[in-house]
Design an enzyme around this catalytic site. Structure first.
Site, PDB file in Angstrom:
ATOM      1  N   ASP A 198      32.233  37.448  15.882  1.00 50.28           N
ATOM      2  CA  ASP A 198      32.286  36.312  14.969  1.00 50.28           C
ATOM      3  C   ASP A 198      33.701  36.237  14.386  1.00 50.28           C
ATOM      4  O   ASP A 198      34.595  35.652  14.993  1.00 50.28           O
ATOM      5  CB  ASP A 198      31.202  36.563  13.906  1.00 50.28           C
ATOM      6  CG  ASP A 198      31.042  35.449  12.906  1.00 50.28           C
ATOM      7  OD1 ASP A 198      31.354  34.306  13.239  1.00 50.28           O
ATOM      8  OD2 ASP A 198      30.595  35.728  11.774  1.00 50.28           O
ATOM      9  N   ARG A 235      14.500  40.004  14.835  1.00 52.73           N
ATOM     10  CA  ARG A 235      15.105  40.767  15.931  1.00 52.73           C
ATOM     11  C   ARG A 235      14.224  40.771  17.178  1.00 52.73           C
ATOM     12  O   ARG A 235      14.700  40.888  18.297  1.00 52.73           O
ATOM     13  CB  ARG A 235      15.309  42.235  15.523  1.00 52.73           C
ATOM     14  CG  ARG A 235      16.411  42.482  14.545  1.00 52.73           C
ATOM     15  CD  ARG A 235      16.733  43.971  14.483  1.00 52.73           C
ATOM     16  NE  ARG A 235      17.367  44.346  13.229  1.00 52.73           N
ATOM     17  CZ  ARG A 235      18.670  44.231  12.974  1.00 52.73           C
ATOM     18  NH1 ARG A 235      19.473  43.742  13.874  1.00 52.73           N
ATOM     19  NH2 ARG A 235      19.161  44.606  11.817  1.00 52.73           N
ATOM     20  N   PHE A 251      24.551  30.214  12.702  1.00 59.39           N
ATOM     21  CA  PHE A 251      23.998  31.558  12.536  1.00 59.39           C
ATOM     22  C   PHE A 251      22.760  31.673  13.414  1.00 59.39           C
ATOM     23  O   PHE A 251      21.818  30.901  13.299  1.00 59.39           O
ATOM     24  CB  PHE A 251      23.665  31.832  11.073  1.00 59.39           C
ATOM     25  CG  PHE A 251      23.471  33.288  10.811  1.00 59.39           C
ATOM     26  CD1 PHE A 251      24.567  34.117  10.587  1.00 59.39           C
ATOM     27  CD2 PHE A 251      22.202  33.848  10.814  1.00 59.39           C
ATOM     28  CE1 PHE A 251      24.396  35.480  10.371  1.00 59.39           C
ATOM     29  CE2 PHE A 251      22.024  35.207  10.590  1.00 59.39           C
ATOM     30  CZ  PHE A 251      23.119  36.032  10.370  1.00 59.39           C
ATOM     31  N   GLU A 279      28.240  44.867  22.252  1.00 56.84           N
ATOM     32  CA  GLU A 279      27.945  44.303  20.931  1.00 56.84           C
ATOM     33  C   GLU A 279      27.159  43.006  21.116  1.00 56.84           C
ATOM     34  O   GLU A 279      27.296  42.318  22.140  1.00 56.84           O
ATOM     35  CB  GLU A 279      29.280  44.077  20.185  1.00 56.84           C
ATOM     36  CG  GLU A 279      29.216  43.337  18.891  1.00 56.84           C
ATOM     37  CD  GLU A 279      28.442  44.026  17.772  1.00 56.84           C
ATOM     38  OE1 GLU A 279      27.306  44.469  18.031  1.00 56.84           O
ATOM     39  OE2 GLU A 279      28.932  44.068  16.645  1.00 56.84           O
ATOM     40  N   ASP A 280      26.360  42.667  20.117  1.00 58.78           N
ATOM     41  CA  ASP A 280      25.577  41.432  20.203  1.00 58.78           C
ATOM     42  C   ASP A 280      26.452  40.185  20.100  1.00 58.78           C
ATOM     43  O   ASP A 280      26.326  39.258  20.887  1.00 58.78           O
ATOM     44  CB  ASP A 280      24.464  41.412  19.135  1.00 58.78           C
ATOM     45  CG  ASP A 280      24.965  41.699  17.722  1.00 58.78           C
ATOM     46  OD1 ASP A 280      26.185  41.885  17.516  1.00 58.78           O
ATOM     47  OD2 ASP A 280      24.118  41.746  16.803  1.00 58.78           O
TER      48      ASP A 280
END
Ligand code: 5GP
Length: 176
Positions: free
Chosen positions: A102, A164, A151, A98-99
């Site tokens: 959070d 992206r 963010f 996963e990136d």
């Protein structure tokens, strides 16, 4: 509100070095195992692509898409799989990629889904971790960078489908 992404948090080189380091660790632990490497779309696509090429071990690659409906910059509790795996994982060694983690809601949900499919082993690798934002407890097995509550975009991560393609990871700020 207009936004921009000009503040670089992690350079291309720093990311590349970290991906190599993670890949070496993972390859050592999965050597001879042929794991199923599961990428969570869309954000993990670039990280996964670089990671498996650095790992250089045989593996099956598959993807899921998980949607969460809510505010734009955070995960809501309403999580569903909109594109499931095509690979049966029962008895396989599964590595979820996963990136970013959070609140922890997405990965804690997805890990439970995979566990019900009875993999031989299940581990999670995230490039980025924002530990201060957890709503539910979640610890990944492999973590690239622990970052502050900001963010970020780039290297697969988006803001409303923008950014992206960036080679580095940047902090999104308001221009207003
Ligand atoms: P969680 O369920 O742990 O709150 O968040 C997981 C998802 O939220 C990530 O896969 C990602 O899509 C999104 N997310 C959380 N923080 C960030 C961030 O800083 N930047 C971007 N682009 N997405 C984020």
């Amino acid at each position: 509100m207009a936004e921009s992404a000009t503040k670089i948090l992690l350079t291309e080189q720093v990311i590349r070095d970290k991906v190599k380091e993670l890949a070496a660790t993972i390859a050592g632990e999965y050597n001879g195992k042929n794991p199923v490497v599961v990428g969570i779309l869309k954000g993990a696509c670039i990280f996964l692509s670089d990671l498996i090429r650095e790992m250089q071990i045989p593996c099956t690659v598959d993807f899921v898409r998980i949607a969460s409906y809510g505010a734009k910059k955070e995960t809501s509790g309403n999580i569903t799989i909109t594109k499931d795996l095509e690979t049966p994982v029962k008895g396989r060694d599964v590595l979820v990629v996963e990136d970013i983690v959070d609140t922890g809601l997405t990965l804690s949900y997805f890990v439970e889904v995979i566990k019900q499919r009875q993999p031989a082993t299940l581990r999670v690798c995230v490039l980025l971790d924002k530990p201060k934002r957890r709503i539910v407890p979640f610890s990944a097995d492999y973590v690239g960078f622990s970052i502050e509550d900001e963010f970020v975009v780039g290297y697969g991560l988006d803001y409303n489908e923008k950014y992206r393609y960036l080679r580095d990871i940047r902090i999104v700020g308001s221009t207003d």
